[in-house]
Each structure stands twice: as structure tokens, then as C-alpha cells.
Scaffold this motif. Structure first.
Motif, PDB file in Angstrom:
ATOM      1  N   ALA A  44      44.732  42.218  50.164  1.00 41.11           N
ATOM      2  CA  ALA A  44      43.645  42.477  51.106  1.00 41.11           C
ATOM      3  C   ALA A  44      44.064  43.607  52.036  1.00 41.11           C
ATOM      4  CB  ALA A  44      43.343  41.207  51.911  1.00 41.11           C
ATOM      5  N   ASP A  45      43.118  44.088  52.837  1.00 43.03           N
ATOM      6  CA  ASP A  45      43.415  45.161  53.787  1.00 43.03           C
ATOM      7  C   ASP A  45      44.524  44.792  54.763  1.00 43.03           C
ATOM      8  OD1 ASP A  45      41.545  46.838  52.638  1.00 43.03           O
ATOM      9  OD2 ASP A  45      39.958  46.258  54.018  1.00 43.03           O
ATOM     10  N   ASN A  46      44.652  43.498  55.071  1.00 45.36           N
ATOM     11  CA  ASN A  46      45.684  43.062  56.009  1.00 45.36           C
ATOM     12  C   ASN A  46      47.034  42.809  55.322  1.00 45.36           C
ATOM     13  OD1 ASN A  46      45.299  40.669  54.641  1.00 45.36           O
ATOM     14  ND2 ASN A  46      44.608  39.502  56.414  1.00 45.36           N
ATOM     15  N   GLY A  47      47.104  43.126  54.011  1.00 45.51           N
ATOM     16  CA  GLY A  47      48.350  42.950  53.271  1.00 45.51           C
ATOM     17  C   GLY A  47      48.513  41.592  52.639  1.00 45.51           C
ATOM     18  N   GLU A  48      47.569  40.699  52.856  1.00 50.43           N
ATOM     19  CA  GLU A  48      47.668  39.348  52.305  1.00 50.43           C
ATOM     20  C   GLU A  48      47.538  39.384  50.785  1.00 50.43           C
ATOM     21  OE1 GLU A  48      45.281  35.080  52.419  1.00 50.43           O
ATOM     22  OE2 GLU A  48      44.689  36.670  53.776  1.00 50.43           O
ATOM     23  N   PHE A  49      48.386  38.632  50.114  1.00 51.96           N
ATOM     24  CA  PHE A  49      48.358  38.510  48.663  1.00 51.96           C
ATOM     25  C   PHE A  49      47.090  37.778  48.240  1.00 51.96           C
ATOM     26  CE2 PHE A  49      49.108  35.638  45.095  1.00 51.96           C
ATOM     27  CZ  PHE A  49      49.369  36.560  44.093  1.00 51.96           C
ATOM     28  N   LEU A  50      46.357  38.363  47.288  1.00 55.81           N
ATOM     29  CA  LEU A  50      45.132  37.735  46.793  1.00 55.81           C
ATOM     30  C   LEU A  50      45.246  37.272  45.345  1.00 55.81           C
ATOM     31  CD1 LEU A  50      42.459  40.164  48.274  1.00 55.81           C
ATOM     32  CD2 LEU A  50      43.167  37.932  49.168  1.00 55.81           C
ATOM     33  N   GLY A  51      46.035  37.985  44.559  1.00 58.11           N
ATOM     34  CA  GLY A  51      46.153  37.621  43.154  1.00 58.11           C
ATOM     35  C   GLY A  51      46.810  38.718  42.348  1.00 58.11           C
ATOM     36  N   ILE A  52      46.643  38.631  41.043  1.00 55.08           N
ATOM     37  CA  ILE A  52      47.269  39.565  40.120  1.00 55.08           C
ATOM     38  C   ILE A  52      46.267  39.907  39.025  1.00 55.08           C
ATOM     39  CG2 ILE A  52      48.293  37.735  38.715  1.00 55.08           C
ATOM     40  CD1 ILE A  52      50.826  39.491  38.472  1.00 55.08           C
ATOM     41  N   ILE A  53      46.361  41.120  38.512  1.00 57.69           N
ATOM     42  CA  ILE A  53      45.536  41.533  37.371  1.00 57.69           C
ATOM     43  C   ILE A  53      46.481  42.084  36.308  1.00 57.69           C
ATOM     44  CG2 ILE A  53      43.760  43.112  36.501  1.00 57.69           C
ATOM     45  CD1 ILE A  53      42.593  43.176  39.331  1.00 57.69           C
ATOM     46  N   SER A  54      46.371  41.540  35.103  1.00 54.55           N
ATOM     47  CA  SER A  54      47.184  42.003  33.980  1.00 54.55           C
ATOM     48  C   SER A  54      46.302  42.756  32.987  1.00 54.55           C
ATOM     49  CB  SER A  54      47.836  40.812  33.279  1.00 54.55           C
ATOM     50  OG  SER A  54      46.837  40.042  32.611  1.00 54.55           O
ATOM     51  N   LYS A  55      46.941  43.383  32.014  1.00 50.90           N
ATOM     52  CA  LYS A  55      46.185  44.039  30.951  1.00 50.90           C
ATOM     53  C   LYS A  55      45.298  43.032  30.230  1.00 50.90           C
ATOM     54  CE  LYS A  55      49.448  47.760  29.941  1.00 50.90           C
ATOM     55  NZ  LYS A  55      50.384  48.311  28.941  1.00 50.90           N
ATOM     56  N   THR A  56      45.785  41.829  30.060  1.00 47.90           N
ATOM     57  CA  THR A  56      44.995  40.786  29.406  1.00 47.90           C
ATOM     58  C   THR A  56      43.749  40.470  30.230  1.00 47.90           C
ATOM     59  OG1 THR A  56      46.992  39.864  28.412  1.00 47.90           O
ATOM     60  CG2 THR A  56      45.062  38.430  28.489  1.00 47.90           C
ATOM     61  N   ASP A  57      43.880  40.453  31.548  1.00 46.97           N
ATOM     62  CA  ASP A  57      42.715  40.217  32.413  1.00 46.97           C
ATOM     63  C   ASP A  57      41.687  41.330  32.235  1.00 46.97           C
ATOM     64  OD1 ASP A  57      43.803  37.856  33.561  1.00 46.97           O
ATOM     65  OD2 ASP A  57      44.945  39.072  34.981  1.00 46.97           O
ATOM     66  N   LEU A  58      42.163  42.557  32.097  1.00 49.06           N
ATOM     67  CA  LEU A  58      41.248  43.681  31.883  1.00 49.06           C
ATOM     68  C   LEU A  58      40.524  43.547  30.538  1.00 49.06           C
ATOM     69  CD1 LEU A  58      43.374  46.633  33.275  1.00 49.06           C
ATOM     70  CD2 LEU A  58      41.334  45.623  34.312  1.00 49.06           C
ATOM     71  N   LEU A  59      41.252  43.139  29.512  1.00 52.04           N
ATOM     72  CA  LEU A  59      40.621  42.938  28.208  1.00 52.04           C
ATOM     73  C   LEU A  59      39.608  41.802  28.256  1.00 52.04           C
ATOM     74  CD1 LEU A  59      43.665  43.437  25.812  1.00 52.04           C
ATOM     75  CD2 LEU A  59      41.756  45.008  26.226  1.00 52.04           C
ATOM     76  N   SER A  60      39.932  40.736  28.976  1.00 52.08           N
ATOM     77  CA  SER A  60      38.976  39.634  29.146  1.00 52.08           C
ATOM     78  C   SER A  60      37.735  40.110  29.896  1.00 52.08           C
ATOM     79  CB  SER A  60      39.623  38.476  29.915  1.00 52.08           C
ATOM     80  OG  SER A  60      40.665  37.920  29.170  1.00 52.08           O
ATOM     81  N   GLY A  61      37.951  40.968  30.892  1.00 57.08           N
ATOM     82  CA  GLY A  61      36.829  41.537  31.634  1.00 57.08           C
ATOM     83  C   GLY A  61      35.950  42.388  30.746  1.00 57.08           C
ATOM     84  N   LEU A  62      36.562  43.131  29.840  1.00 57.41           N
ATOM     85  CA  LEU A  62      35.796  43.961  28.905  1.00 57.41           C
ATOM     86  C   LEU A  62      34.947  43.078  27.990  1.00 57.41           C
ATOM     87  CD1 LEU A  62      35.169  46.773  27.853  1.00 57.41           C
ATOM     88  CD2 LEU A  62      37.168  46.578  26.357  1.00 57.41           C
ATOM     89  N   LYS A  63      35.536  41.990  27.535  1.00 55.05           N
ATOM     90  CA  LYS A  63      34.799  41.055  26.679  1.00 55.05           C
ATOM     91  C   LYS A  63      33.629  40.432  27.448  1.00 55.05           C
ATOM     92  CE  LYS A  63      35.371  36.805  24.051  1.00 55.05           C
ATOM     93  NZ  LYS A  63      36.255  35.691  23.738  1.00 55.05           N
ATOM     94  N   ALA A  74      38.749  45.085  41.756  1.00 57.73           N
ATOM     95  CA  ALA A  74      39.900  44.202  41.585  1.00 57.73           C
ATOM     96  C   ALA A  74      39.552  42.772  41.982  1.00 57.73           C
ATOM     97  CB  ALA A  74      41.077  44.716  42.405  1.00 57.73           C
ATOM     98  N   GLU A  75      38.781  42.629  43.033  1.00 54.76           N
ATOM     99  CA  GLU A  75      38.389  41.304  43.512  1.00 54.76           C
ATOM    100  C   GLU A  75      37.642  40.508  42.438  1.00 54.76           C
ATOM    101  OE1 GLU A  75      36.603  39.624  47.660  1.00 54.76           O
ATOM    102  OE2 GLU A  75      35.610  41.385  46.804  1.00 54.76           O
ATOM    103  N   ASP A  76      36.884  41.204  41.594  1.00 54.07           N
ATOM    104  CA  ASP A  76      36.111  40.545  40.539  1.00 54.07           C
ATOM    105  C   ASP A  76      36.974  40.087  39.371  1.00 54.07           C
ATOM    106  OD1 ASP A  76      33.641  41.118  41.865  1.00 54.07           O
ATOM    107  OD2 ASP A  76      33.687  43.149  41.021  1.00 54.07           O
ATOM    108  N   LEU A  77      38.134  40.699  39.189  1.00 46.96           N
ATOM    109  CA  LEU A  77      38.935  40.477  37.988  1.00 46.96           C
ATOM    110  C   LEU A  77      40.240  39.732  38.211  1.00 46.96           C
ATOM    111  CD1 LEU A  77      38.496  44.074  36.565  1.00 46.96           C
ATOM    112  CD2 LEU A  77      37.280  42.019  35.826  1.00 46.96           C
ATOM    113  N   LEU A  78      40.660  39.612  39.455  1.00 45.35           N
ATOM    114  CA  LEU A  78      41.988  39.062  39.728  1.00 45.35           C
ATOM    115  C   LEU A  78      42.130  37.595  39.359  1.00 45.35           C
ATOM    116  CD1 LEU A  78      42.060  37.138  42.510  1.00 45.35           C
ATOM    117  CD2 LEU A  78      41.700  39.325  43.566  1.00 45.35           C
ATOM    118  N   CYS A  79      43.345  37.237  39.048  1.00 47.62           N
ATOM    119  CA  CYS A  79      43.726  35.844  38.836  1.00 47.62           C
ATOM    120  C   CYS A  79      44.308  35.373  40.164  1.00 47.62           C
ATOM    121  CB  CYS A  79      44.769  35.754  37.729  1.00 47.62           C
ATOM    122  SG  CYS A  79      45.461  34.102  37.538  1.00 47.62           S
ATOM    123  N   PRO A  80      43.601  34.482  40.881  1.00 51.41           N
ATOM    124  CA  PRO A  80      44.038  34.128  42.235  1.00 51.41           C
ATOM    125  C   PRO A  80      45.259  33.217  42.308  1.00 51.41           C
ATOM    126  CG  PRO A  80      42.105  32.863  41.635  1.00 51.41           C
ATOM    127  CD  PRO A  80      42.363  33.825  40.501  1.00 51.41           C
TER     128      PRO A  80
END
Length: 134
Positions: A44-63, A74-80
Motif C-alpha cells: 500500500a502507499d503507507n508501505g503495508e504489505f498487502l500480498g504477492i503476485i506470481s507469474k501463475t497469478d498473472l496466467l490465472s488472471g488471463l484465463k 495489482a490489487e485485483d490480482l494479488l494473493c493476500p
């Protein structure tokens, strides 16, 4: 030091590549490609950890989204809640956790004083294999 004695903190990468929660898919992909990494940390803007996005997450997003993926952030795709491990864990424990959860990376965390964990590194399956080979 023998591989059986090594801890996650001994081999993890301490460099974490981050993107803003508002980062576009293009920014995320560019960050991954430019740094030769397979995942980014979302903050987040305040530096707080929100999640992670991997290549697999991007491929899942494409599907899931098709061409509309490029309109997502990033907010739409992250793994929280990524799988995590503490730096004091053994490499065997890391390998077992990766295998059990069928993942290629674990976020290395340290508990913080406010009850949340703070990412301090990342360990990948490639890191573990490298330690076995050398």
C-alpha cells in the motif's frame, strides 16, 4: 556448513521487488522481466504489505479476464495470504512446505510488534535446488 544445517535465512533473497497496489499489469510484468523474478510483493502507499503476485497469478488472471486483464491493477490480482515461513526454519522444512502446498516460493516473514508479519525475504524452489547442487 552442511545443507542439513542451513536455515532459510542463510539462503533467502533479502531483495524484495515491490509494486504499488495501483500498479498496472504492464508494470507488474515489466518489473518481473527486468529483474528476472517470478513474483512481486504488493504494498500500500503507507508501505503495508498487502500480498504477492506470481507469474501463475498473472496466467490465472488471463484465463479469468482475457483481454480485460490489462485493465486490472495489482490489487485485483494479488494473493493476500501467501504461504510463509520464518527465517529460522530449516531448508528441509521449507521444501516440505513448498511441496505440501504445491508452490515454488515462500515469503520469509518476521513477526512485528503490531501483531502482523513483516516480509524480510523470499525463498524459492530454485534457491533450495541450488543449495543441494553446490
Amino acid at each position: 556448513m552442511r545443507v542439513e544445517e542451513k536455515r532459510v535465512a542463510d539462503v533467502m533473497s533479502r531483495t524484495l521487488f515491490t509494486v504499488s497496489e495501483r500498479a498496472s499489469v504492464t508494470e507488474i510484468v515489466e518489473t518481473m522481466l527486468n529483474n528476472r523474478i517470478s513474483a512481486v510483493i504488493v504494498v500500500a502507499d503507507n508501505g503495508e504489505f498487502l500480498g504477492i503476485i506470481s507469474k501463475t497469478d498473472l496466467l490465472s488472471g488471463l484465463k479469468k479476464y482475457g483481454k480485460e486483464l490489462l485493465e486490472k491493477s495489482a490489487e485485483d490480482l494479488l494473493c493476500p495470504k501467501p504461504y510463509t515461513i520464518e527465517g529460522s526454519a530449516t531448508l528441509r522444512e521449507a521444501a516440505q512446505k513448498m511441496f505440501a502446498h504445491k508452490v515454488h516460493r515462500l515469503l520469509v516473514v518476521s513477526p512485528s510488534s503490531i501483531g502482523k508479519f513483516m516480509p524480510v525475504g523470499i525463498i524459492t524452489a530454485s534457491d533450495l535446488l541450488r543449495e543441494l547442487a553446490f
